[in-house]
Design an enzyme around this catalytic site. Structure first.
Site, PDB file in Angstrom:
ATOM      1  N   LYS A  49       0.737  -1.175   0.153  1.00 59.52           N
ATOM      2  CA  LYS A  49       0.070  -0.143  -0.029  1.00 59.52           C
ATOM      3  C   LYS A  49       0.904   1.314   0.092  1.00 59.52           C
ATOM      4  O   LYS A  49       0.575   2.286  -0.392  1.00 59.52           O
ATOM      5  CB  LYS A  49      -0.839   0.101   1.197  1.00 59.52           C
ATOM      6  CG  LYS A  49      -1.717  -1.155   1.212  1.00 59.52           C
ATOM      7  CD  LYS A  49      -2.537  -1.648   0.106  1.00 59.52           C
ATOM      8  CE  LYS A  49      -3.334  -2.990  -0.136  1.00 59.52           C
ATOM      9  NZ  LYS A  49      -2.913  -4.162   0.335  1.00 59.52           N
ATOM     10  N   TYR A 265     -11.919 -15.411   2.499  1.00 59.78           N
ATOM     11  CA  TYR A 265     -10.715 -14.196   2.781  1.00 59.78           C
ATOM     12  C   TYR A 265     -10.346 -14.205   4.254  1.00 59.78           C
ATOM     13  O   TYR A 265     -11.117 -14.458   4.938  1.00 59.78           O
ATOM     14  CB  TYR A 265     -11.434 -13.051   2.514  1.00 59.78           C
ATOM     15  CG  TYR A 265     -10.559 -11.756   2.969  1.00 59.78           C
ATOM     16  CD1 TYR A 265      -9.609 -11.091   2.054  1.00 59.78           C
ATOM     17  CD2 TYR A 265     -10.494 -11.328   4.206  1.00 59.78           C
ATOM     18  CE1 TYR A 265      -8.752 -10.285   2.431  1.00 59.78           C
ATOM     19  CE2 TYR A 265      -9.556 -10.268   4.740  1.00 59.78           C
ATOM     20  CZ  TYR A 265      -8.968  -9.745   3.623  1.00 59.78           C
ATOM     21  OH  TYR A 265      -8.067  -8.646   4.059  1.00 59.78           O
ATOM     22  N   TYR A 291      -2.495 -12.780   2.384  1.00 58.27           N
ATOM     23  CA  TYR A 291      -2.220 -12.550   0.896  1.00 58.27           C
ATOM     24  C   TYR A 291      -1.095 -13.182   0.416  1.00 58.27           C
ATOM     25  O   TYR A 291      -1.274 -14.211  -0.405  1.00 58.27           O
ATOM     26  CB  TYR A 291      -2.002 -11.037   1.022  1.00 58.27           C
ATOM     27  CG  TYR A 291      -3.263 -10.122   1.262  1.00 58.27           C
ATOM     28  CD1 TYR A 291      -4.225  -9.810   0.183  1.00 58.27           C
ATOM     29  CD2 TYR A 291      -3.449  -9.558   2.400  1.00 58.27           C
ATOM     30  CE1 TYR A 291      -5.331  -9.091   0.443  1.00 58.27           C
ATOM     31  CE2 TYR A 291      -4.652  -8.819   2.794  1.00 58.27           C
ATOM     32  CZ  TYR A 291      -5.323  -8.473   1.711  1.00 58.27           C
ATOM     33  OH  TYR A 291      -6.529  -7.831   1.746  1.00 58.27           O
TER      34      TYR A 291
HETATM   35  C1  LIG Z   1      -3.567  -5.481  -0.125  1.00 57.28           C
HETATM   36  C2  LIG Z   1      -2.837  -6.479  -0.210  1.00 57.28           C
HETATM   37  C3  LIG Z   1      -2.434  -7.176  -1.150  1.00 57.28           C
HETATM   38  C4  LIG Z   1      -3.335  -7.138  -2.327  1.00 57.28           C
HETATM   39  O1  LIG Z   1      -3.173  -6.207  -2.970  1.00 57.28           O
HETATM   40  P1  LIG Z   1      -4.383  -5.574  -4.111  1.00 57.28           P
HETATM   41  O2  LIG Z   1      -3.654  -4.317  -4.781  1.00 57.28           O
HETATM   42  O3  LIG Z   1      -5.460  -4.953  -2.966  1.00 57.28           O
HETATM   43  O4  LIG Z   1      -4.782  -6.421  -4.993  1.00 57.28           O
HETATM   44  C5  LIG Z   1      -1.343  -8.474  -1.241  1.00 57.28           C
HETATM   45  N1  LIG Z   1      -0.759  -8.628  -0.024  1.00 57.28           N
HETATM   46  C6  LIG Z   1      -0.864  -7.860   0.982  1.00 57.28           C
HETATM   47  C7  LIG Z   1      -0.024  -8.267   2.113  1.00 57.28           C
HETATM   48  C8  LIG Z   1      -1.663  -6.810   1.010  1.00 57.28           C
HETATM   49  O5  LIG Z   1      -1.886  -5.812   2.103  1.00 57.28           O
END
Ligand SMILES: *Cc1c(COP(=O)(O)O)cnc(C)c1O
Length: 334
Positions: A49, A265, A291
């Site tokens: 982010k 999720y 993720y």
């Molecule tokens: C938000 C996030 C993602 C996913 O990325 P997007 O741009 O939302 O698809 C992947 N890994 C982590 C650790 C995240 O925080």
């Protein structure tokens, strides 16, 4: 493509390293695995982010905002990083957390990202039940602040719109530069895809540079048709925002394999636990449970099945989230 034309503030430790994973590569006996260390972007431990927020927060400041509003799951890395960006820039920050993950532990509810949200000075405006229309809830909160004379700026979940995705257009450019410097031909980029901004930015960036680097997303939430549609829409919006012709890209450039989501999720899978443990013990890489752990589980499985082959060079983008491990203490470190 000329990214310096867009407002941007510096928040991250960039460029992030591109490293070889010798032990995991040997252990799996398939392609050479490299890792793009976007877990090392700085900003309150980092994560993907940060790159998006460099453009989003600059846009907020350009519009005269005094408060950032965003939303995410309880263990949202995006919320934590947005709060950190607000701290650095002197903006206020209010976040809405959706209780999206069922059967969560006490650690999930309070440790990891949630603890850092508070430490960094963010205001958790509300915890909303799973299924809440979060976009609507953010709009309501913004309206309330406006009626009190505030100037809120809404950042969509995950920072995924055409402004935020520029961060990953920039990452595509950075990766191609690193690949050229070390003479490393990149055959595939693989990463976890959620709110779609990371994948959309990478696809748009690689396409705009006519580089023919395929991007392979591994989904963590939505079913495949919906995930690919979300990414595809954002690819087009991002190219449009940059003033690049859509003719450089095709719908088939968007691939999101959602076979590794499991029950849903944020809900652990055996393959995620194996992947997180393997990456830690082979190359001391700390993935996350929501993720990058599921993304790596997909990559490992696809290597074992022969989809990615010996002789190819894979770049796995580590999108961060390590802090989230603390929210899942009961399933690790046994
Ligand atoms: C938000 C996030 C993602 C996913 O990325 P997007 O741009 O939302 O698809 C992947 N890994 C982590 C650790 C995240 O925080």
């Amino acid at each position: 493509m000329h990214l310096a034309r867009f407002p941007r503030i510096r928040l991250g430790h960039l460029p992030t390293p591109l490293e070889f994973l010798p032990n995991l590569t040997r252990h799996l006996g398939g392609p050479d695995i490299y890792i793009k260390r976007d877990d090392c972007t700085g900003l309150a431990t980092g994560g993907n982010k940060t790159r998006k927020l460099e453009f989003l927060v600059a846009d907020a400041i350009a519009q005269g905002a005094d408060t950032l509003i965003t939303q995410g799951a309880v263990q949202s890395n995006h919320a934590r990083q947005t709060i950190a960006a607000a701290a650095v820039t002197g903006l206020k920050c209010k976040i809405l957390l959706e209780e999206r993950v069922q059967r969560a532990s006490e650690e999930y509810a309070e440790s990891g990202n949630v603890m850092l949200d508070r430490l960094l000075g963010g205001v958790i405006a509300a915890r909303c039940p799973s299924g809440t229309d979060m976009a609507r809830a953010m709009e309501d909160l913004a309206q309330e602040l406006r009626s009190q004379g505030g100037k809120p700026y809404i950042i969509p979940g995950g920072g995924s719109n055409a402004v935020g995705a520029l961060g990953y257009v920039a990452c595509a450019q950075e990766l191609l530069g690193q690949s050229f410097e070390r003479g490393l031909r990149i055959d595939h980029v693989v990463h976890a895809t959620g709110s779609a901004g990371t994948q959309a930015g990478l696809v748009a960036g690689f396409a705009a540079m006519n580089s023919h680097v395929p991007v392979y997303g591994i989904g963590v939430r939505a079913p495949r048709p919906q995930q690919e549609e979300n990414v595809w829409k954002l690819v087009q919006a991002t190219l449009d925002h940059m003033g690049v012709s859509l003719s450089c890209v095709q719908r088939s450039d968007v691939v999101a394999n959602t076979d590794y989501v499991g029950e849903g999720y944020g809900i652990p899978t055996d393959a995620m636990i194996e992947a997180v443990t393997l990456a830690a013990r082979q190359d001391a890489i700390l993935l996350d449970p929501v993720y990058s752990g599921k993304g790596m589980a997909g990559l490992i499985d696809l290597i074992r099945k022969g989809h990615f082959k010996k002789g190819e060079n894979i770049v796995f983008v580590h999108t961060g989230g390590t802090v989230g491990l603390y929210g899942y203490r009961p399933i690790f470190g046994q």
